[in-house]
Design a protein around this motif. Structure first.
Motif, PDB file in Angstrom:
ATOM      1  N   ASP A  67      40.821  34.200  33.213  1.00 47.02           N
ATOM      2  CA  ASP A  67      39.377  34.344  33.081  1.00 47.02           C
ATOM      3  C   ASP A  67      39.110  35.631  32.311  1.00 47.02           C
ATOM      4  N   LEU A  68      37.923  35.746  31.718  1.00 48.14           N
ATOM      5  CA  LEU A  68      37.622  36.928  30.900  1.00 48.14           C
ATOM      6  C   LEU A  68      36.816  37.978  31.650  1.00 48.14           C
ATOM      7  N   ASP A  69      35.524  37.735  31.816  1.00 43.74           N
ATOM      8  CA  ASP A  69      34.632  38.736  32.404  1.00 43.74           C
ATOM      9  C   ASP A  69      34.974  38.966  33.878  1.00 43.74           C
ATOM     10  N   GLY A  70      35.242  40.220  34.221  1.00 48.85           N
ATOM     11  CA  GLY A  70      35.608  40.550  35.587  1.00 48.85           C
ATOM     12  C   GLY A  70      37.080  40.360  35.889  1.00 48.85           C
ATOM     13  N   THR A  71      37.838  39.880  34.888  1.00 48.99           N
ATOM     14  CA  THR A  71      39.271  39.617  35.092  1.00 48.99           C
ATOM     15  C   THR A  71      40.093  40.278  33.990  1.00 48.99           C
ATOM     16  N   LEU A  72      40.128  39.666  32.821  1.00 51.84           N
ATOM     17  CA  LEU A  72      40.895  40.230  31.713  1.00 51.84           C
ATOM     18  C   LEU A  72      40.269  41.517  31.200  1.00 51.84           C
ATOM     19  N   THR A  73      38.938  41.543  31.116  1.00 53.53           N
ATOM     20  CA  THR A  73      38.253  42.711  30.556  1.00 53.53           C
ATOM     21  C   THR A  73      37.636  43.566  31.653  1.00 53.53           C
ATOM     22  N   ASN A  74      37.450  44.840  31.346  1.00 52.37           N
ATOM     23  CA  ASN A  74      36.803  45.749  32.289  1.00 52.37           C
ATOM     24  C   ASN A  74      35.287  45.664  32.134  1.00 52.37           C
ATOM     25  N   GLU A  75      34.566  46.553  32.760  1.00 53.07           N
ATOM     26  CA  GLU A  75      33.104  46.493  32.716  1.00 53.07           C
ATOM     27  C   GLU A  75      32.551  46.772  31.321  1.00 53.07           C
ATOM     28  N   ARG A  76      33.349  47.355  30.458  1.00 54.80           N
ATOM     29  CA  ARG A  76      32.919  47.583  29.068  1.00 54.80           C
ATOM     30  C   ARG A  76      33.320  46.420  28.161  1.00 54.80           C
ATOM     31  N   LYS A  77      33.820  45.339  28.790  1.00 49.94           N
ATOM     32  CA  LYS A  77      34.253  44.132  28.072  1.00 49.94           C
ATOM     33  C   LYS A  77      35.430  44.423  27.153  1.00 49.94           C
ATOM     34  N   THR A 110      44.736  44.304  42.084  1.00 49.51           N
ATOM     35  CA  THR A 110      43.710  45.343  41.991  1.00 49.51           C
ATOM     36  C   THR A 110      42.554  44.838  41.125  1.00 49.51           C
ATOM     37  N   SER A 111      41.526  45.642  40.975  1.00 49.08           N
ATOM     38  CA  SER A 111      40.329  45.206  40.269  1.00 49.08           C
ATOM     39  C   SER A 111      40.543  45.182  38.755  1.00 49.08           C
ATOM     40  N   ASN A 112      39.563  44.602  38.057  1.00 47.03           N
ATOM     41  CA  ASN A 112      39.608  44.587  36.593  1.00 47.03           C
ATOM     42  C   ASN A 112      39.452  45.991  36.012  1.00 47.03           C
ATOM     43  N   GLU A 113      38.947  46.921  36.792  1.00 43.71           N
ATOM     44  CA  GLU A 113      38.842  48.309  36.338  1.00 43.71           C
ATOM     45  C   GLU A 113      40.159  49.055  36.536  1.00 43.71           C
ATOM     46  N   ASP A 114      41.071  48.464  37.304  1.00 42.67           N
ATOM     47  CA  ASP A 114      42.337  49.117  37.637  1.00 42.67           C
ATOM     48  C   ASP A 114      43.535  48.299  37.173  1.00 42.67           C
ATOM     49  N   ASP A 115      43.385  47.649  36.019  1.00 42.21           N
ATOM     50  CA  ASP A 115      44.494  46.913  35.395  1.00 42.21           C
ATOM     51  C   ASP A 115      45.075  45.836  36.309  1.00 42.21           C
ATOM     52  N   GLY A 116      44.199  45.105  37.007  1.00 44.22           N
ATOM     53  CA  GLY A 116      44.663  44.120  37.974  1.00 44.22           C
ATOM     54  C   GLY A 116      45.595  43.071  37.405  1.00 44.22           C
ATOM     55  N   VAL A 117      45.322  42.607  36.179  1.00 46.77           N
ATOM     56  CA  VAL A 117      46.198  41.605  35.563  1.00 46.77           C
ATOM     57  C   VAL A 117      47.591  42.188  35.334  1.00 46.77           C
ATOM     58  N   ALA A 118      47.645  43.374  34.746  1.00 49.39           N
ATOM     59  CA  ALA A 118      48.937  44.003  34.476  1.00 49.39           C
ATOM     60  C   ALA A 118      49.700  44.312  35.762  1.00 49.39           C
ATOM     61  N   VAL A 119      48.990  44.789  36.771  1.00 50.88           N
ATOM     62  CA  VAL A 119      49.634  45.129  38.042  1.00 50.88           C
ATOM     63  C   VAL A 119      50.313  43.893  38.635  1.00 50.88           C
ATOM     64  N   ALA A 120      49.627  42.768  38.634  1.00 54.57           N
ATOM     65  CA  ALA A 120      50.197  41.544  39.207  1.00 54.57           C
ATOM     66  C   ALA A 120      51.362  41.022  38.379  1.00 54.57           C
ATOM     67  N   LEU A 121      51.223  41.035  37.061  1.00 55.54           N
ATOM     68  CA  LEU A 121      52.308  40.536  36.200  1.00 55.54           C
ATOM     69  C   LEU A 121      53.557  41.389  36.344  1.00 55.54           C
ATOM     70  N   ARG A 122      53.374  42.676  36.483  1.00 61.73           N
ATOM     71  CA  ARG A 122      54.537  43.548  36.652  1.00 61.73           C
ATOM     72  C   ARG A 122      55.183  43.379  38.025  1.00 61.73           C
ATOM     73  N   ILE A 169      39.809  45.045  26.835  1.00 63.77           N
ATOM     74  CA  ILE A 169      41.137  44.884  27.415  1.00 63.77           C
ATOM     75  C   ILE A 169      41.783  46.269  27.415  1.00 63.77           C
ATOM     76  N   THR A 170      42.156  46.754  28.576  1.00 67.06           N
ATOM     77  CA  THR A 170      42.729  48.095  28.656  1.00 67.06           C
ATOM     78  C   THR A 170      44.140  48.120  28.045  1.00 67.06           C
ATOM     79  N   PRO A 171      44.606  49.276  27.616  1.00 67.30           N
ATOM     80  CA  PRO A 171      45.920  49.360  26.965  1.00 67.30           C
ATOM     81  C   PRO A 171      47.069  48.816  27.822  1.00 67.30           C
ATOM     82  N   LEU A 172      47.085  49.129  29.118  1.00 64.89           N
ATOM     83  CA  LEU A 172      48.175  48.651  29.969  1.00 64.89           C
ATOM     84  C   LEU A 172      48.164  47.133  30.069  1.00 64.89           C
ATOM     85  N   THR A 173      46.997  46.548  30.244  1.00 64.14           N
ATOM     86  CA  THR A 173      46.906  45.085  30.312  1.00 64.14           C
ATOM     87  C   THR A 173      47.299  44.463  28.979  1.00 64.14           C
TER      88      THR A 173
END
Length: 271
Positions: free
Chosen positions: A11-21, A254-266, A23-27
């Motif tokens: 999913d994109l909003d609230g998942t892949l992207t942060n509140e600024r829409k 973790t949340s979309n503001e805290d690299d949640g996608v990257a954290v789970a994949l790692r 994708i953070t560098p770690l993700t």
């Protein structure tokens, strides 16, 4: 435990992207590593194709067999070729029904067509939010039924988060069998062709790739993500998701503001 994950649905909003829409560098780096290891990405959103392609380009998905699941599964296309795999439109008879709900509820009816948003209420704050998210121009029409281009993949009823749950439930009950009604954000009600949802679309995509649900991992944070999280072999709810979404997921990150996608994949795939 080893997992044979071949496709990651996001999913994109609230998942892949942060509140600024963004994708953070770690993700970003983690998803690029996944693709370099042969794992496909599938961006899965209620957004139209126009609003999704820039993120797909940023992730270089066309080079790695990526797929766009737009309109919650009403439109599916290959990133590399633009080939449309699924295309479902709302029945024409649905539009007057939704127009009546606009008058009855006080919510705003809007839709996407091409690179534009069409609505009678161009100044609505939630219409403007969608315009910013998708970088699409708002076209104000005098009459939604008469002046909106056709055909349409979906419509949205938008309004204050305090009003949306009541009208989502009412519309879902009244329109069962005619349209699929679901909530994608606290202020958006998605009005889709019947039998369209992210879970069904994900299952169809996997079949077309000769994969099974055990080969899929999915991330989401909202109600329109529930079927996708249930369909994937590994469903991951974001830390910012509501409890109902977390309850149907195998994992919570973790949340979309805290690299949640990257954290789970790692953690799960050791990327």
């Amino acid at each position: 435990m080893e997992h044979d994950i071949r496709l990651i649905a996001l999913d994109l909003d609230g998942t892949l992207t942060n509140e600024r829409k963004e994708i953070t560098p770690l993700t970003y780096n983690t998803l690029m590593k996944a693709q370099q290891q042969g794992i496909r990405l599938c961006l899965a959103s209620g957004r139209p194709p126009y609003g999704m392609r820039p993120l797909a380009d940023q992730l270089h998905m066309s080079e790695h067999g990526g797929i766009l699941m737009c309109y919650n599964g009403g439109h599916v296309e290959e990133c590399s070729t633009g080939k449309v795999l699924v295309e479902r439109k709302l029945d024409e008879e649905c539009l007057p029904i939704l127009y009546d709900y606009q008058k009855l509820s006080g919510l705003t009816l809007m839709t996407y067509h091409g690179c534009n948003i069409y609505t009678e209420h161009a100044d609505d704050q939630y219409v403007r939010q969608s315009s910013r998210n998708n970088k699409m121009e708002i076209i104000a029409v005098d009459n939604f039924i008469a002046d909106t281009p056709r055909p349409l993949n979906k419509c949205l009823m938008v309004g204050p988060p305090s009003d949306i749950p009541e009208w989502e439930q009412r519309m879902a009950k009244d329109l069962k069998g005619k349209m699929h009604i679901c909530r994608s954000t606290p202020y958006f009600i998605e009005c889709l062709p019947n039998d369209i949802d992210k879970g069904t679309a994900l299952a169809d995509i996997l079949t077309s790739l000769n994969l099974t649900t055990k080969n899929a991992m999915a991330f989401g944070d909202s109600y329109n993500d529930i079927t996708m999280l249930q369909t994937a072999g590994i469903g991951v709810a974001m830390g910012n998701a509501e409890d109902a979404i977390k309850a149907v997921s195998k994992h919570v990150t973790t949340s979309n503001e805290d690299d949640g996608v990257a954290v789970a994949l790692r953690h799960i795939l050791h990327l």
